[in-house]
Design a protein around this motif. Structure first.
Motif, PDB file in Angstrom:
ATOM      1  N   ALA A   1     -19.541 -17.348 -43.347  1.00 44.54           N
ATOM      2  CA  ALA A   1     -20.562 -17.257 -42.288  1.00 44.54           C
ATOM      3  C   ALA A   1     -20.270 -18.210 -41.125  1.00 44.54           C
ATOM      4  N   GLY A   2     -19.338 -19.155 -41.324  1.00 50.11           N
ATOM      5  CA  GLY A   2     -18.980 -20.053 -40.223  1.00 50.11           C
ATOM      6  C   GLY A   2     -19.195 -21.534 -40.481  1.00 50.11           C
ATOM      7  N   ALA A   3     -19.530 -21.902 -41.714  1.00 46.87           N
ATOM      8  CA  ALA A   3     -19.696 -23.338 -42.010  1.00 46.87           C
ATOM      9  C   ALA A   3     -18.341 -24.054 -41.913  1.00 46.87           C
ATOM     10  N   ASN A   4     -18.353 -25.243 -41.314  1.00 47.63           N
ATOM     11  CA  ASN A   4     -17.126 -26.042 -41.188  1.00 47.63           C
ATOM     12  C   ASN A   4     -17.044 -27.146 -42.228  1.00 47.63           C
ATOM     13  N   ALA A   5     -18.201 -27.522 -42.798  1.00 48.49           N
ATOM     14  CA  ALA A   5     -18.232 -28.651 -43.736  1.00 48.49           C
ATOM     15  C   ALA A   5     -19.216 -28.334 -44.862  1.00 48.49           C
ATOM     16  N   LEU A   6     -18.823 -28.649 -46.082  1.00 47.89           N
ATOM     17  CA  LEU A   6     -19.681 -28.420 -47.256  1.00 47.89           C
ATOM     18  C   LEU A   6     -19.946 -29.734 -47.966  1.00 47.89           C
TER      19      LEU A   6
ATOM     20  N   ILE B   1     -30.821 -21.979 -51.483  1.00 46.76           N
ATOM     21  CA  ILE B   1     -31.718 -21.050 -50.777  1.00 46.76           C
ATOM     22  C   ILE B   1     -30.856 -20.133 -49.909  1.00 46.76           C
ATOM     23  N   ASP B   2     -30.859 -18.842 -50.248  1.00 47.36           N
ATOM     24  CA  ASP B   2     -29.921 -17.893 -49.625  1.00 47.36           C
ATOM     25  C   ASP B   2     -30.029 -17.824 -48.100  1.00 47.36           C
ATOM     26  N   HIS B   3     -31.226 -18.028 -47.582  1.00 44.91           N
ATOM     27  CA  HIS B   3     -31.430 -17.888 -46.132  1.00 44.91           C
ATOM     28  C   HIS B   3     -30.552 -18.849 -45.316  1.00 44.91           C
ATOM     29  N   ALA B   4     -30.028 -19.881 -45.987  1.00 50.68           N
ATOM     30  CA  ALA B   4     -29.146 -20.834 -45.282  1.00 50.68           C
ATOM     31  C   ALA B   4     -27.924 -20.129 -44.697  1.00 50.68           C
ATOM     32  N   VAL B   5     -27.467 -19.080 -45.359  1.00 51.79           N
ATOM     33  CA  VAL B   5     -26.275 -18.355 -44.873  1.00 51.79           C
ATOM     34  C   VAL B   5     -26.563 -17.760 -43.491  1.00 51.79           C
TER      35      VAL B   5
END
Ligand code: DX5
Ligand code: ZN
Length: 216
Positions: A189-194, A149-153
């Motif tokens: 976008a700034g995520a540290n963990a995937l 879901i794109d809005h997660a970005v």
């Protein structure tokens, strides 16, 4: 800092759990992402404490446990006993979220809160300083292999701003539909963990796929 990679064991081969845990041990992954589902909070049932304990026997990296269950407060000590290092509860499942976060930390685990796709980031403003991790769901929880879901970005960016404005040390983790394309957008976008389940375990070479995510 390099991105933390947390392969989701929901997509491993349950007939070969030890083999798949050892594959992760030997890879450049950082954590084990472990999805517990109760068939009530989400429309699916995954596995419980005996399976966590079995994974813990072989795992040499932290267990990042994501619980999609009603009444998580009743099981905090059990998750600790089964080997969880990080325990992430759902915002939508906690009536007294502040108390739940303190209870997780009191037994010696890191505390995370997950947000469903419909839950605004701003609802975390009064607890963000207490959190070790925020888990942005980029699918509706319950199943592996769903579409991102794109809005997660956008929510990652909002979480980053919230963290910066409060001096929180929380890690931003994202879960659902992660691959090299969505993963890159999330890291930018700034995520540290995937978290990645099907993308890792359905790959021809899961170890290389973990490395590719790590290099994003
Ligand atoms: C979904 C779980 C995820 C799931 C991700 O409810 O929380 O961790 O395993 O699977 P993929 O990476 O296949 O979307
Ligand atoms: Zn998960």
């Amino acid at each position: 800092m390099k991105t933390i990679i947390s392969p989701s064991m929901l997509s491993c081969d349950f007939a070969n759990i030890q083999r798949d845990v050892e594959m992760i041990n030997a890879s450049s992954a950082d954590w084990f992402h472990i999805d517990v589902m109760d068939g009530v909070f989400v429309p699916n049932i995954s596995f419980g404490f005996p399976v966590l304990s079995a994974m813990k026997k072989h795992a040499t990296k932290p267990m990042d446990v994501h619980i999609m269950i009603e009444n998580p407060d009743a099981y905090i000590q059990d998750f600790k006993n089964a080997g969880a290092d990080i325990l992430t509860v759902h915002f939508e499942a906690c009536r007294h979220l502040h108390r739940t976060i303190q209870a997780i930390k009191a037994v010696g685990m890191k505390a995370g809160v997950a947000l469903n796709p419909h839950t605004p980031v701003s609802l975390l403003s009064d607890v963000i300083a207490d959190l070790d991790l925020v888990l942005i769901m980029s699918v509706n929880p319950g199943f592996g292999g769903q579409k991102f879901i794109d809005h997660a970005v956008e929510k990652v960016k909002q979480t980053k701003e919230l963290i910066a404005s409060t001096g929180s040390n929380a890690i931003i983790e994202v879960d659902g539909g992660v691959n090299l394309e969505t993963g890159k957008r999330l890291v930018d976008a700034g995520a540290n963990a995937l978290v990645a389940g099907s993308f890792v375990f359905n790959a021809k070479n899961p170890t290389q796929t973990i490395q590719d995510l790590k290099n994003l």
